[in-house]
Design a protein around this motif. Structure first.
Motif, short mmCIF file in Angstrom:
data_model
loop_
_atom_site.label_atom_id
_atom_site.label_comp_id
_atom_site.label_asym_id
_atom_site.label_seq_id
_atom_site.Cartn_x
_atom_site.Cartn_y
_atom_site.Cartn_z
N VAL A 12 0.82 -1.20 0.00
CA VAL A 12 0.00 0.00 0.00
C VAL A 12 0.86 1.26 0.00
CG1 VAL A 12 -1.73 1.28 1.30
CG2 VAL A 12 -1.89 -1.19 1.15
N PHE A 13 1.91 1.27 0.77
CA PHE A 13 2.75 2.45 0.89
C PHE A 13 4.02 2.38 0.05
CE2 PHE A 13 0.35 2.25 4.88
CZ PHE A 13 -0.34 3.45 4.76
N THR A 14 4.15 1.38 -0.78
CA THR A 14 5.33 1.24 -1.63
C THR A 14 5.22 2.17 -2.82
OG1 THR A 14 5.47 -1.09 -1.02
CG2 THR A 14 6.71 -0.39 -2.96
N MET A 15 6.26 2.95 -3.06
CA MET A 15 6.28 3.82 -4.23
C MET A 15 7.10 3.13 -5.32
SD MET A 15 4.38 6.38 -3.85
CE MET A 15 4.84 7.42 -5.20
N SER A 16 6.40 2.42 -6.19
CA SER A 16 7.07 1.72 -7.28
C SER A 16 7.38 2.71 -8.40
CB SER A 16 6.18 0.59 -7.80
OG SER A 16 4.99 1.12 -8.34
N ALA A 17 8.17 2.28 -9.35
CA ALA A 17 8.51 3.14 -10.47
C ALA A 17 7.27 3.52 -11.27
CB ALA A 17 9.53 2.44 -11.37
N GLY A 18 6.34 2.59 -11.40
CA GLY A 18 5.10 2.88 -12.12
C GLY A 18 4.26 3.92 -11.41
N ARG A 19 4.19 3.82 -10.12
CA ARG A 19 3.43 4.82 -9.35
C ARG A 19 4.07 6.19 -9.45
NH1 ARG A 19 1.79 1.81 -3.68
NH2 ARG A 19 0.21 0.45 -4.56
N ILE A 20 5.38 6.24 -9.33
CA ILE A 20 6.07 7.53 -9.43
C ILE A 20 5.89 8.13 -10.82
CG2 ILE A 20 8.34 8.63 -9.41
CD1 ILE A 20 9.11 6.65 -7.18
N GLY A 21 6.02 7.31 -11.85
CA GLY A 21 5.81 7.80 -13.21
C GLY A 21 4.40 8.30 -13.43
N ALA A 22 3.41 7.58 -12.89
CA ALA A 22 2.03 8.01 -13.04
C ALA A 22 1.76 9.31 -12.29
CB ALA A 22 1.09 6.91 -12.54
N VAL A 23 2.34 9.47 -11.11
CA VAL A 23 2.15 10.71 -10.35
C VAL A 23 2.79 11.88 -11.08
CG1 VAL A 23 2.85 11.90 -8.23
CG2 VAL A 23 1.88 9.62 -8.11
N VAL A 24 4.00 11.71 -11.59
CA VAL A 24 4.67 12.78 -12.33
C VAL A 24 3.87 13.14 -13.59
CG1 VAL A 24 6.76 13.37 -13.64
CG2 VAL A 24 6.95 12.28 -11.41
N ALA A 25 3.38 12.13 -14.30
CA ALA A 25 2.60 12.38 -15.51
C ALA A 25 1.30 13.10 -15.18
CB ALA A 25 2.30 11.06 -16.22
N ALA A 26 0.64 12.71 -14.09
CA ALA A 26 -0.60 13.37 -13.70
C ALA A 26 -0.36 14.81 -13.28
CB ALA A 26 -1.28 12.59 -12.58
N LEU A 27 0.74 15.06 -12.57
CA LEU A 27 1.07 16.44 -12.18
C LEU A 27 1.41 17.30 -13.39
CD1 LEU A 27 3.13 15.92 -8.90
CD2 LEU A 27 0.81 16.83 -9.14
N ALA A 28 2.10 16.72 -14.36
CA ALA A 28 2.39 17.47 -15.59
C ALA A 28 1.10 17.78 -16.34
CB ALA A 28 3.34 16.67 -16.48
N GLY A 29 0.20 16.82 -16.41
CA GLY A 29 -1.08 17.05 -17.07
C GLY A 29 -1.91 18.09 -16.33
N LEU A 30 -1.91 18.03 -15.00
CA LEU A 30 -2.65 19.00 -14.21
C LEU A 30 -2.09 20.40 -14.38
CD1 LEU A 30 -4.94 19.39 -12.16
CD2 LEU A 30 -3.26 18.99 -10.36
N SER A 31 -0.77 20.51 -14.41
CA SER A 31 -0.17 21.84 -14.64
C SER A 31 -0.51 22.34 -16.04
CB SER A 31 1.34 21.79 -14.42
OG SER A 31 1.97 21.03 -15.42
N ALA A 32 -0.60 21.44 -17.00
CA ALA A 32 -1.00 21.84 -18.35
C ALA A 32 -2.42 22.37 -18.37
CB ALA A 32 -0.85 20.67 -19.32
#
Length: 119
Positions: free
Chosen positions: A16-36
């Protein structure tokens, strides 16, 4: 049953609290999209003459770039994710990033077209 066959039956899920590479990539992508989306909305308001700060064209191009980055990173996470939504590989967040990134690109395109039309 051997230990190898028991391990093979375990699901490929992250904690539940593990930050995998996929989760980190998805969070960064979502933040980039939100800033857009935010920058594209501001650029669209600027192109319509509702605000007076900054350049609408520059904001529109920034929204396009951030949206495209979010979409590209979201596609990368979707393509490399193993498992399904809910396994902790960032697949759900990547789908959200795709949608938000496309909305940011559309807002950036609209603002860019309006800024060209209004000068």
């Amino acid at each position: 049953m051997s230990a190898g066959s028991v391990l093979a039956l375990q699901p490929l899920t992250a904690g539940v609290f593990t930050m995998s590479a996929g989760r980190i990539g998805a969070v960064v992508a979502a933040l980039a999209g939100l800033s857009a989306v935010v920058v594209g909305g501001l650029a669209l308001a600027r192109a319509a003459g509702r605000t007076r700060r900054g350049s609408a064209r520059r904001r529109a191009v920034t929204a396009l770039g951030a949206g495209l980055f979010g979409v590209a990173l979201g596609v990368l996470v979707v393509a490399t994710s193993r498992g399904a939504i809910g396994t902790g590989n960032g697949l759900g967040g990547a789908y959200v990033a795709l949608v938000v990134g496309v909305v940011g690109v559309v807002l950036g395109c609209l603002a860019l077209a309006r800024s060209r039309r209004t000068g």
